[in-house]
Design an enzyme around this catalytic site. Structure first.
Site: not given
Ligand code: UD1
Ligand code: MG
Length: 461
Positions: A227, A16, A384
């Site tokens: 995001n 995003r 100047a």
């Molecule tokens: C996650 C939490 C959610 C919480 C929210 C807070 C989980 C399943 N859910 O959701 O409960 O409320 O964060 O912001 O954990 N990332 C990786 N590898 C991956 C996926 C994600 O490194 O495969 C990293 C992302 O870059 C990010 C963080 O993990 O820094 C969180 O990932 P994101 O996809 O934003 O999780 P949410 O769905 O927001």
């Molecule tokens: Mg997130």
């Protein structure tokens, strides 16, 4: 040495942001989002800092390689936050506590993390949670009738009833590593998103009889993630306001805390006043009683006590720095470049550019001038429009102007040169040779007048 091992999740795509740059490298207050998190981890004296990379891994890893004490592990492909942590645990030791942070949640504060670690106390699962009127999109904290935490349900898996829960999981937890390792091995991806959720470990902990403790905070900005460009800009304002408030608590008088941007470190003495719309970058120090007028940009500079920088001045020390002594007056509309070294009570006026030059006490260049590769003595008056011709097309040359020299308007000083002490240069001179102390030197066409001069007239057609 502590036994805190920080793992920063930074493998996600950041779709995003609609940017070719990995999300965690976007800047907030002049520093990458990820750098904020790393700095906080180092502030709490983590034993180890491990960054999980994935999308844009090369770029993120090259930022990490430039710093000492950081480790990275790659997650390819990205199958969820639980899968991310599965890549990290092999480099962690069982005697430690793992603190899970997110590379896109930059404003988490060290005191909050220390409170969370205290709650974890080497044996419990500690979650950082937030009560919010707008929980949509986040994982919700599930509690039993005794108010004990029993699990986290993700938004996409939540029932309508669960979606009403106002307590959310921030994405930050502290957990004994040996327990985390065992729980991660039990994860599956049978959920709405087909991902391995780190949040499922909460249910395992509760089922195993490991106490789950929630540290519920109210300062929402600490756990706000980036995001979108809109969220990045909003968090930038929050960060800037926090810095402005910290400066004001030290006594700095800001005309408007909402119109200040500090992208680095700003150190201020007592009685500093800063007008609106100023940008400070890198390391800037302002001595006691310094006034900064409106609309200035000041980068890597040291400004002495009592100096006034008037509006629309641009100061950029880059790697060499700019130094200004005490009681000087700079601007409005002045430009100081790398290596400008100005003594006490120096005056630099409008449309004057100074680069790699030292000016001794009381020297003045008040209007429309260029000073490049000069050393200027005490009390010199640089008229100047005077230009130092310091560049011959290949090399830069240095000119020395000794004390008490007066350089007439619109002169050109062709470097290298020495202008002797107390000398005067007539206006409009092009000086190519050294001048003697105390002398008047004039180097320009002599003025002549032809009486009764007839202008040419147009011939009749
Ligand atoms: C996650 C939490 C959610 C919480 C929210 C807070 C989980 C399943 N859910 O959701 O409960 O409320 O964060 O912001 O954990 N990332 C990786 N590898 C991956 C996926 C994600 O490194 O495969 C990293 C992302 O870059 C990010 C963080 O993990 O820094 C969180 O990932 P994101 O996809 O934003 O999780 P949410 O769905 O927001
Ligand atoms: Mg997130």
């Amino acid at each position: 040495m502590s036994n805190i091992d920080v793992v920063i999740m930074a493998a996600g795509k950041g779709t995003r942001m609609q940017s070719s740059m990995p999300k965690v490298l976007h800047r907030l207050g002049g520093r990458a989002l990820l750098q904020h998190v790393i700095d906080t981890a180092q502030h709490i004296q983590a034993r180890r800092v491990v960054v999980i990379t994935g999308h844009g891994a090369e770029q993120v890893e090259s930022m990490l390689a430039a710093q000492s004490g950081l480790q990275s592990v790659r997650q390819m492909p990205q199958l969820g936050t639980g899968h991310a942590m599965q890549q990290a645990v092999p480099v962690l030791d069982d005697d430690g506590v793992t603190l899970v942070l997110s590379g896109d949640v930059p404003l988490i504060q060290a005191d909050t993390l220390l409170a969370l670690l205290t709650l974890c106390d080497h044996s419990h699962l500690a979650l950082l949670t937030l009560q919010t009127p707008t929980p949509a999109g986040y994982g919700r904290i599930l509690r039993n009738p005794q108010q004990q935490v029993t699990g986290i349900v993700e938004e996409k898996d939540a029932s309508d009833e669960q979606k009403k829960i106002p307590e959310i999981y921030s994405g930050i937890m502290a957990v004994p590593t040996r327990l985390l390792r065992a729980w991660l091995a039990r994860l599956d991806n049978r959920n709405a998103q087909g991902e391995f959720y780190l949040t499922d470990v909460v249910g395992f902990a509760a089922a195993d009889g490991c106490e789950v403790r929630a540290h519920c905070i109210t300062r929402a900005w600490q756990v706000e993630g980036v995001n979108t460009p809109v969220q990045l800009a909003a968090l930038e304002r929050t960060f800037q306001l926090l810095q402005a408030q910290a400066l004001m608590r030290q006594g700095v008088r800001l005309a408007d805390p909402a119109r200040l941007d500090v992208r680095g470190e700003l150190v201020c003495g007592a009685d500093v006043e800063i007008d609106v719309n100023n940008v400070f970058e890198g390391r800037v120090s302002l001595g006691e009683g310094v006034h900064i007028g409106p609309n200035c940009v000041i980068i890597n500079a040291e400004i002495g006590a009592g100096t006034r920088v008037l509006g629309f001045t641009h100061i950029n020390g880059e790697d060499k720095g700019v130094r200004i002594g005490k009681g000087a007056r700079i601007g409005p509309f002045a430009r100081l470049r790398p290596g400008a070294d100005l003594g006490d009570e120096v005056h630099i006026g409008n449309f004057v550019e100074v680069k790699n030059s030292s000016l001794a006490k009381g020297a003045k260049a008040n209007h429309l001038a260029y000073l490049g590769d000069l050393s200027v003595g005490e009390r010199v008056n640089y008229g100047a429009g005077v230009i130092s011709a310091n560049y011959d097309g290949v090399n830069k040359h240095h000119t020395s102007i000794e004390a008490d020299v007066h350089i007439g308007s619109n002169s050109v000083l062709v470097s290298p040169l020495t202008v002797g002490a107390g000398g005067t240069i007539g206006a409009g001179s092009v000086i190519t040779k050294d001048t003697a102390p105390g002398a008047l030197t004039v180097a320009r066409g002599k003025q002549i007048s032809i009486p009764g001069w007839q202008r040419p007239v147009k011939k009749n057609k």
